[in-house]
Design a protein around this motif. Structure first.
Motif, mmCIF file in Angstrom:
data_model
loop_
_atom_site.group_PDB
_atom_site.id
_atom_site.type_symbol
_atom_site.label_atom_id
_atom_site.label_comp_id
_atom_site.label_asym_id
_atom_site.label_seq_id
_atom_site.Cartn_x
_atom_site.Cartn_y
_atom_site.Cartn_z
ATOM 1 N N THR A 194 30.798 20.320 27.623
ATOM 2 C CA THR A 194 30.164 19.744 28.817
ATOM 3 C C THR A 194 30.055 20.783 29.918
ATOM 4 O OG1 THR A 194 31.088 17.569 28.259
ATOM 5 C CG2 THR A 194 30.295 17.882 30.509
ATOM 6 N N LEU A 195 31.115 21.551 30.113
ATOM 7 C CA LEU A 195 31.066 22.617 31.128
ATOM 8 C C LEU A 195 29.994 23.644 30.790
ATOM 9 C CD1 LEU A 195 34.908 23.223 31.640
ATOM 10 C CD2 LEU A 195 33.336 22.180 33.272
ATOM 11 N N LEU A 196 29.885 23.999 29.510
ATOM 12 C CA LEU A 196 28.878 24.977 29.101
ATOM 13 C C LEU A 196 27.473 24.477 29.397
ATOM 14 C CD1 LEU A 196 28.074 27.591 27.580
ATOM 15 C CD2 LEU A 196 28.146 26.248 25.469
ATOM 16 N N ILE A 197 27.210 23.213 29.087
ATOM 17 C CA ILE A 197 25.874 22.664 29.272
ATOM 18 C C ILE A 197 25.560 22.421 30.738
ATOM 19 C CG2 ILE A 197 24.408 20.667 28.793
ATOM 20 C CD1 ILE A 197 25.852 20.357 26.126
ATOM 21 N N ILE A 198 26.502 21.866 31.476
ATOM 22 C CA ILE A 198 26.227 21.420 32.846
ATOM 23 C C ILE A 198 26.387 22.543 33.861
ATOM 24 C CG2 ILE A 198 26.875 19.794 34.648
ATOM 25 C CD1 ILE A 198 25.622 18.463 32.243
ATOM 26 N N VAL A 199 27.564 23.142 33.924
ATOM 27 C CA VAL A 199 27.865 24.091 34.999
ATOM 28 C C VAL A 199 27.067 25.386 34.836
ATOM 29 C CG1 VAL A 199 29.684 25.324 36.213
ATOM 30 C CG2 VAL A 199 30.160 23.087 35.219
ATOM 31 N N THR A 200 27.014 25.892 33.606
ATOM 32 C CA THR A 200 26.274 27.138 33.390
ATOM 33 C C THR A 200 24.819 26.998 33.790
ATOM 34 O OG1 THR A 200 27.739 27.666 31.536
ATOM 35 C CG2 THR A 200 25.685 28.903 31.704
ATOM 36 N N GLN A 201 24.187 25.889 33.398
ATOM 37 C CA GLN A 201 22.775 25.702 33.706
ATOM 38 C C GLN A 201 22.537 25.499 35.195
ATOM 39 O OE1 GLN A 201 21.050 26.327 31.033
ATOM 40 N NE2 GLN A 201 22.973 26.341 29.905
ATOM 41 N N SER A 202 23.409 24.776 35.863
ATOM 42 C CA SER A 202 23.228 24.588 37.315
ATOM 43 C C SER A 202 23.392 25.913 38.048
ATOM 44 C CB SER A 202 24.232 23.555 37.843
ATOM 45 O OG SER A 202 25.565 24.017 37.719
ATOM 46 N N HIS A 203 24.267 26.765 37.530
ATOM 47 C CA HIS A 203 24.426 28.092 38.113
ATOM 48 C C HIS A 203 23.133 28.903 37.957
ATOM 49 C CE1 HIS A 203 26.293 31.895 39.203
ATOM 50 N NE2 HIS A 203 25.924 32.419 38.053
ATOM 51 N N LEU A 204 22.481 28.787 36.804
ATOM 52 C CA LEU A 204 21.219 29.485 36.592
ATOM 53 C C LEU A 204 20.127 28.940 37.500
ATOM 54 C CD1 LEU A 204 21.184 29.819 32.686
ATOM 55 C CD2 LEU A 204 21.868 31.519 34.391
ATOM 56 N N ILE A 205 20.154 27.648 37.754
ATOM 57 C CA ILE A 205 19.164 27.058 38.657
ATOM 58 C C ILE A 205 19.276 27.665 40.047
ATOM 59 C CG2 ILE A 205 18.576 24.933 39.899
ATOM 60 C CD1 ILE A 205 19.052 23.406 37.349
ATOM 61 N N ILE A 206 20.486 27.836 40.533
ATOM 62 C CA ILE A 206 20.677 28.424 41.860
ATOM 63 C C ILE A 206 20.239 29.885 41.860
ATOM 64 C CG2 ILE A 206 22.450 29.121 43.516
ATOM 65 C CD1 ILE A 206 23.819 26.494 43.058
ATOM 66 N N HIS A 207 20.486 30.604 40.781
ATOM 67 C CA HIS A 207 19.991 31.977 40.682
ATOM 68 C C HIS A 207 18.463 32.008 40.730
ATOM 69 C CE1 HIS A 207 23.078 35.135 39.885
ATOM 70 N NE2 HIS A 207 23.852 34.068 39.817
ATOM 71 N N ASN A 208 17.812 31.058 40.047
ATOM 72 C CA ASN A 208 16.352 30.972 40.105
ATOM 73 C C ASN A 208 15.878 30.699 41.521
ATOM 74 O OD1 ASN A 208 16.500 31.229 37.324
ATOM 75 N ND2 ASN A 208 16.193 29.060 36.925
ATOM 76 N N LEU A 209 16.606 29.856 42.222
ATOM 77 C CA LEU A 209 16.248 29.513 43.601
ATOM 78 C C LEU A 209 16.297 30.727 44.510
ATOM 79 C CD1 LEU A 209 15.567 27.336 45.691
ATOM 80 C CD2 LEU A 209 17.998 26.828 45.864
ATOM 81 N N PHE A 210 17.262 31.617 44.307
ATOM 82 C CA PHE A 210 17.358 32.817 45.123
ATOM 83 C C PHE A 210 16.181 33.767 44.897
ATOM 84 C CE2 PHE A 210 21.937 31.879 45.802
ATOM 85 C CZ PHE A 210 21.996 32.134 47.167
#
Length: 432
Positions: A194-210
């Motif tokens: 769950t951590l791999l699917i949820i947290v990792t992807q949300s972290h990538l979303i914020i990187h995309n936002l930057f």
């Protein structure tokens, strides 16, 4: 971010979400504990207003009305700026994690596993500390260097992160109970996946936002468009089943959603590429201690002339280069994005549940709305790193300033010798 705020994914179609058939799947014959089915959470005012309609059309109107409300909220948070978007991403991440962990807890609640929920949330905290600590160090370097406590945390960030995780690991080992070893290790794996699917992807979303809000908004909007259009085409024209896992998703919805999403992505990109607010990278201004989105747009967001193939009589058109990239984003959202929904369908069928939760009436839980967005977030991040992002001068300077003075002087002399060899330094001096 995650199929956002919309009608059912893929081409679900005549009755609504195919996932709701999970209870009748052949796997239901296996001895799998069931999660309690939530009560109907449709607002009473909608139940009364739509009481005269069949269940098919009632479901259609409930989803449609709440979809418009959620899209309006999406536009509102975009208006509030990048900082609010980042907070929303974090809140969505926590809620999605809560929904998946709650399913595990509800299914195996009778075993009374010690510390299961406590350890799950502790690991969520550890992983967020690791990822977002890295982000703070990368994008707020000057601010971190100004504050001594932050500088220490930044310097030893990975060691602290590992120490925190190791503490949780030891707590898990100490919590093992005889006769429940296998189940406890199963739930340990449940939490980490769950951590791999949820947290990792949300972290990538914020990187995309930057990288610029356009890299956040266009991909999410393409998934939303595909979600809606696949549903609409399937609802009115669907005849041919697409996949056995979700028998009410149809080829008509899948194909119609694909072409509609491609067109939508090109048009949306054309509109957004003309505004610096959307295309400029999100940066932290150390003078005002706030985020800024002002820059000189790169060539990616400047209109250029393109000659179409001779079969179209060599027509010349003006396009933003980003519109060409939007075709790749739209194609992924239409072809691969729905597989996130199929994966979620299989997961729900395995545990004989209709939705991850009942947070949004007619739509299920937050995870039900964001299952496709996780695949999209990873693709966008990989796409930017592979085809868009180049060396970042500001980050190079930040790293140089963190070196010792003798190291900085050595790099300066090496760079000076290189520029002289290339014949660039004398030209610069003459111009000065």
């Amino acid at each position: 971010m995650y199929c956002l705020m919309l009608l059912p994914t893929g081409g679900s179609e005549t009755e609504g979400r195919a996932d709701r058939d999970g209870a009748s799947d052949t796997e239901g014959k296996q001895d799998v504990p069931e999660v309690p089915v939530p009560a109907d959470d449709t607002p009473e005012v909608l139940n009364k207003a739509l009481s005269g309609l069949s269940s098919r059309w009632k479901n259609w109107w409930v989803r449609g009305i709440l979809t418009l409300a959620m899209i309006s909220f999406f536009f509102f948070i975009i208006y509030l700026g990048p900082m609010v978007l980042m907070m929303i991403v974090l809140c969505v991440q926590i809620k999605c994690f809560h929904e998946i962990i709650t399913i595990g807890y509800s299914v195996y609640h009778s075993y009374h596993l010690p510390w299961f929920r406590t350890l799950s949330w502790y690991f969520l905290l550890c992983v967020n500390y690791f990822f977002y600590g890295e982000t703070v160090t990368d994008y707020f370097f000057t601010l971190v260097q100004r504050e001594e406590p932050l500088r220490i945390l930044s310097k030893y960030h990975r060691f602290i992160s590992f120490a925190l995780y190791l503490t949780g690991f030891c707590m898990f080992v100490l919590s093992l109970v005889k006769k429940h070893y296998r189940l406890q290790f199963y739930m340990f794996g449940w939490t980490h996946v769950t951590l791999l699917i949820i947290v990792t992807q949300s972290h990538l979303i914020i990187h995309n936002l930057f990288e610029g809000m356009i890299w956040f908004i266009v991909p999410i909007s393409c998934v939303i468009c595909n979600d809606i259009m696949a549903y609409m085409f399937g609802f009115f024209f669907g005849r041919t089943p697409l996949i056995k896992l979700s028998p009410k998703k149809t080829w008509e919805g899948f194909i119609g959603g694909f072409f509609a999403t491609i067109l939508f992505g090109i048009l949306l990109s054309y509109v957004m590429a003309g505004y610096r607010y959307f295309v400029c990278p999100v940066e932290f201004n150390n003078d005002s201690n706030s985020f800024t989105v002002y820059c000189e747009p790169s060539e990616l967001f400047q209109l250029q002339y393109y000659v179409l193939p001779s079969v179209l009589q060599s027509t010349t058109v003006r396009l933003y280069p980003f519109q060409i990239h939007s075709i790749a984003l739209s194609s992924f959202a239409s072809i691969m994005g729905p597989f996130g929904g199929f994966f979620a369908s299989g997961f729900k069928r395995a545990f004989k549940i209709k939705d991850f939760a009942n947070t949004i009436p007619g739509h299920g839980g937050i995870m039900d709305r964001f299952d496709c967005q996780y695949l999209m977030a990873t693709f966008v991040n990989v796409y930017i790193a592979s085809f868009i992002r180049g060396p970042n001068p500001s980050k190079v300077i930040q790293q140089l300033l963190a070196l010792r003075l003798d190291q900085q002087l050595h790099i300066f002399n090496s760079l000076k010798a290189h520029l002289i060899e290339k014949g660039l330094l004398p030209a610069v001096e003459e111009a000065a």
